[in-house]
Design a protein around this motif. Structure first.
Motif, PDB file in Angstrom:
ATOM      1  N   MET A   1      40.815  22.100  27.409  1.00 47.18           N
ATOM      2  CA  MET A   1      39.677  21.374  28.337  1.00 47.18           C
ATOM      3  C   MET A   1      39.225  22.406  29.414  1.00 47.18           C
ATOM      4  O   MET A   1      40.011  23.166  30.044  1.00 47.18           O
ATOM      5  CB  MET A   1      40.544  20.441  29.035  1.00 47.18           C
ATOM      6  N   ILE A   2      38.138  22.142  29.628  1.00 46.59           N
ATOM      7  CA  ILE A   2      37.385  23.469  30.387  1.00 46.59           C
ATOM      8  C   ILE A   2      37.713  22.339  31.977  1.00 46.59           C
ATOM      9  O   ILE A   2      37.380  21.228  32.205  1.00 46.59           O
ATOM     10  CB  ILE A   2      35.574  23.162  30.193  1.00 46.59           C
ATOM     11  N   LEU A   3      37.847  23.296  32.835  1.00 47.63           N
ATOM     12  CA  LEU A   3      38.019  23.141  34.284  1.00 47.63           C
ATOM     13  C   LEU A   3      36.965  23.978  34.957  1.00 47.63           C
ATOM     14  O   LEU A   3      37.144  24.908  35.119  1.00 47.63           O
ATOM     15  CB  LEU A   3      39.357  23.291  34.779  1.00 47.63           C
ATOM     16  N   LEU A   4      36.310  23.106  35.464  1.00 44.17           N
ATOM     17  CA  LEU A   4      34.950  23.455  36.314  1.00 44.17           C
ATOM     18  C   LEU A   4      35.462  24.404  37.575  1.00 44.17           C
ATOM     19  O   LEU A   4      35.018  25.679  37.654  1.00 44.17           O
ATOM     20  CB  LEU A   4      34.085  22.357  36.997  1.00 44.17           C
ATOM     21  N   ARG A   5      36.606  23.926  38.261  1.00 45.90           N
ATOM     22  CA  ARG A   5      37.159  24.730  39.374  1.00 45.90           C
ATOM     23  C   ARG A   5      37.604  26.038  38.728  1.00 45.90           C
ATOM     24  O   ARG A   5      37.655  27.203  39.617  1.00 45.90           O
ATOM     25  CB  ARG A   5      38.150  24.016  40.121  1.00 45.90           C
ATOM     26  N   GLN A   6      38.288  26.161  37.458  1.00 46.51           N
ATOM     27  CA  GLN A   6      38.525  27.555  37.166  1.00 46.51           C
ATOM     28  C   GLN A   6      37.506  28.403  36.756  1.00 46.51           C
ATOM     29  O   GLN A   6      37.545  29.519  37.166  1.00 46.51           O
ATOM     30  CB  GLN A   6      39.363  27.299  35.912  1.00 46.51           C
ATOM     31  N   GLU A   7      36.526  27.942  36.188  1.00 46.95           N
ATOM     32  CA  GLU A   7      35.365  28.703  35.777  1.00 46.95           C
ATOM     33  C   GLU A   7      34.510  29.118  37.190  1.00 46.95           C
ATOM     34  O   GLU A   7      33.943  30.139  37.186  1.00 46.95           O
ATOM     35  CB  GLU A   7      34.156  27.788  35.044  1.00 46.95           C
ATOM     36  N   LEU A   8      34.475  28.319  38.135  1.00 49.48           N
ATOM     37  CA  LEU A   8      33.820  28.549  39.308  1.00 49.48           C
ATOM     38  C   LEU A   8      34.559  29.765  40.059  1.00 49.48           C
ATOM     39  O   LEU A   8      34.031  30.652  40.540  1.00 49.48           O
ATOM     40  CB  LEU A   8      33.842  27.433  40.221  1.00 49.48           C
ATOM     41  N   GLY A   9      36.084  29.362  39.959  1.00 50.83           N
ATOM     42  CA  GLY A   9      36.961  30.625  40.622  1.00 50.83           C
ATOM     43  C   GLY A   9      36.482  32.095  40.057  1.00 50.83           C
ATOM     44  O   GLY A   9      36.543  33.202  40.827  1.00 50.83           O
ATOM     45  N   ASP A  10      36.568  31.804  38.654  1.00 49.29           N
ATOM     46  CA  ASP A  10      36.532  33.209  38.073  1.00 49.29           C
ATOM     47  C   ASP A  10      34.999  33.869  38.264  1.00 49.29           C
ATOM     48  O   ASP A  10      34.924  35.036  38.345  1.00 49.29           O
ATOM     49  CB  ASP A  10      36.486  32.993  36.500  1.00 49.29           C
ATOM     50  N   VAL A  11      33.945  32.971  38.627  1.00 45.25           N
ATOM     51  CA  VAL A  11      32.635  33.598  38.829  1.00 45.25           C
ATOM     52  C   VAL A  11      32.705  34.133  40.130  1.00 45.25           C
ATOM     53  O   VAL A  11      32.266  35.269  40.550  1.00 45.25           O
ATOM     54  CB  VAL A  11      31.474  32.687  38.694  1.00 45.25           C
ATOM     55  N   LEU A  12      33.302  33.426  41.287  1.00 45.59           N
ATOM     56  CA  LEU A  12      33.348  34.014  42.545  1.00 45.59           C
ATOM     57  C   LEU A  12      34.118  35.196  42.298  1.00 45.59           C
ATOM     58  O   LEU A  12      33.816  36.123  43.209  1.00 45.59           O
ATOM     59  CB  LEU A  12      33.856  32.870  43.603  1.00 45.59           C
ATOM     60  N   ARG A  13      35.330  35.332  41.971  1.00 49.34           N
ATOM     61  CA  ARG A  13      36.153  36.679  41.878  1.00 49.34           C
ATOM     62  C   ARG A  13      35.422  37.570  41.216  1.00 49.34           C
ATOM     63  O   ARG A  13      35.465  38.709  41.812  1.00 49.34           O
ATOM     64  CB  ARG A  13      37.471  36.301  41.262  1.00 49.34           C
ATOM     65  N   GLU A  14      34.591  37.445  40.087  1.00 49.60           N
ATOM     66  CA  GLU A  14      33.808  38.792  39.487  1.00 49.60           C
ATOM     67  C   GLU A  14      32.646  39.086  40.333  1.00 49.60           C
ATOM     68  O   GLU A  14      32.331  40.208  40.631  1.00 49.60           O
ATOM     69  CB  GLU A  14      33.241  38.099  38.314  1.00 49.60           C
ATOM     70  N   LEU A  15      32.198  38.192  41.058  1.00 51.51           N
ATOM     71  CA  LEU A  15      30.984  38.603  41.945  1.00 51.51           C
ATOM     72  C   LEU A  15      31.681  39.393  43.057  1.00 51.51           C
ATOM     73  O   LEU A  15      31.025  40.619  43.562  1.00 51.51           O
ATOM     74  CB  LEU A  15      30.259  37.356  42.599  1.00 51.51           C
ATOM     75  N   ARG A  16      32.678  38.995  43.689  1.00 49.52           N
ATOM     76  CA  ARG A  16      33.359  39.805  44.679  1.00 49.52           C
ATOM     77  C   ARG A  16      33.566  40.980  44.680  1.00 49.52           C
ATOM     78  O   ARG A  16      33.421  42.087  44.958  1.00 49.52           O
ATOM     79  CB  ARG A  16      34.525  38.989  45.368  1.00 49.52           C
ATOM     80  N   GLN A  17      34.427  41.180  43.252  1.00 51.83           N
ATOM     81  CA  GLN A  17      34.904  42.440  42.682  1.00 51.83           C
ATOM     82  C   GLN A  17      33.823  43.237  42.132  1.00 51.83           C
ATOM     83  O   GLN A  17      33.964  44.478  42.452  1.00 51.83           O
ATOM     84  CB  GLN A  17      35.868  42.285  41.499  1.00 51.83           C
ATOM     85  N   GLU A  18      32.912  42.870  41.731  1.00 49.91           N
ATOM     86  CA  GLU A  18      31.357  43.609  41.548  1.00 49.91           C
ATOM     87  C   GLU A  18      30.796  44.222  42.632  1.00 49.91           C
ATOM     88  O   GLU A  18      30.333  45.298  42.805  1.00 49.91           O
ATOM     89  CB  GLU A  18      30.282  42.720  40.860  1.00 49.91           C
ATOM     90  N   GLN A  19      31.179  43.833  43.806  1.00 48.79           N
ATOM     91  CA  GLN A  19      30.718  44.056  45.098  1.00 48.79           C
ATOM     92  C   GLN A  19      31.626  45.169  45.799  1.00 48.79           C
ATOM     93  O   GLN A  19      31.469  45.825  46.781  1.00 48.79           O
ATOM     94  CB  GLN A  19      30.225  43.226  46.026  1.00 48.79           C
ATOM     95  N   GLY A  20      32.695  45.170  45.086  1.00 48.29           N
ATOM     96  CA  GLY A  20      33.877  46.183  45.624  1.00 48.29           C
ATOM     97  C   GLY A  20      34.601  45.591  46.841  1.00 48.29           C
ATOM     98  O   GLY A  20      34.974  46.428  47.933  1.00 48.29           O
ATOM     99  N   ARG A  21      34.382  44.333  47.201  1.00 49.18           N
ATOM    100  CA  ARG A  21      34.754  43.707  48.222  1.00 49.18           C
ATOM    101  C   ARG A  21      36.306  43.117  48.250  1.00 49.18           C
ATOM    102  O   ARG A  21      36.737  42.541  47.191  1.00 49.18           O
ATOM    103  CB  ARG A  21      33.860  42.555  48.778  1.00 49.18           C
ATOM    104  N   THR A  22      37.011  43.002  49.187  1.00 50.39           N
ATOM    105  CA  THR A  22      38.280  42.371  49.352  1.00 50.39           C
ATOM    106  C   THR A  22      38.354  41.010  49.641  1.00 50.39           C
ATOM    107  O   THR A  22      37.102  40.578  50.066  1.00 50.39           O
ATOM    108  CB  THR A  22      39.153  42.944  50.265  1.00 50.39           C
ATOM    109  N   LEU A  23      39.374  40.007  49.284  1.00 54.29           N
ATOM    110  CA  LEU A  23      39.611  38.814  49.704  1.00 54.29           C
ATOM    111  C   LEU A  23      39.249  38.502  51.191  1.00 54.29           C
ATOM    112  O   LEU A  23      38.590  37.943  51.811  1.00 54.29           O
ATOM    113  CB  LEU A  23      40.744  38.127  49.180  1.00 54.29           C
ATOM    114  N   ARG A  24      39.752  39.559  51.928  1.00 52.12           N
ATOM    115  CA  ARG A  24      39.875  39.465  53.205  1.00 52.12           C
ATOM    116  C   ARG A  24      38.599  39.440  53.775  1.00 52.12           C
ATOM    117  O   ARG A  24      38.071  38.904  54.691  1.00 52.12           O
ATOM    118  CB  ARG A  24      40.739  40.572  53.886  1.00 52.12           C
ATOM    119  N   GLU A  25      37.690  40.355  53.295  1.00 59.36           N
ATOM    120  CA  GLU A  25      36.412  40.763  53.695  1.00 59.36           C
ATOM    121  C   GLU A  25      35.477  39.457  53.624  1.00 59.36           C
ATOM    122  O   GLU A  25      34.680  39.088  54.614  1.00 59.36           O
ATOM    123  CB  GLU A  25      35.751  41.786  53.223  1.00 59.36           C
TER     124      GLU A  25
END
Length: 98
Positions: A1-25
């Motif tokens: 089953m597709i979980l929208l919150r999981q897909e959204l979380g993955d996209v947000l994490r990928e965007l943040r990591q592509e920018q080289g930013r930390t969770l804290r920032e």
């Protein structure tokens, strides 16, 4: 089953990591707790639309573009999990009523 919150979380994490930013920032820029942002990225919590808008702003990404990326991921998962139609033998002697 597709979980929208999981897909959204993955996209947000990928965007943040592509920018080289930390969770804290990002959490500081979005004015959301570090723990809560982490839970959102892991797909454990669902962000409200207001909170999601703040996170997207902090990432410098329009909300619409973020949701479009999520939509593309969901479509990809759907395509991989869609049932494969099998050929069905039909009776050629049957005449259509149309």
């Amino acid at each position: 089953m597709i979980l929208l919150r999981q897909e959204l979380g993955d996209v947000l994490r990928e965007l943040r990591q592509e920018q080289g930013r930390t969770l804290r920032e990002v959490s500081a820029d979005a004015k959301v707790s570090l723990g809560y942002l982490s839970e959102i990225e892991r797909g454990e919590k669902e962000a409200s639309s207001e909170l999601l808008a703040h996170i997207c702003d902090a990432l410098g990404m329009p909300l619409s573009q973020t949701l479009s990326l999520v939509s593309q991921r969901v479509a990809g998962v759907e395509a991989l999990t869609a049932p494969v139609p099998l050929p069905v033998k039909t009776d050629r002697a049957v005449v259509s009523a149309a």
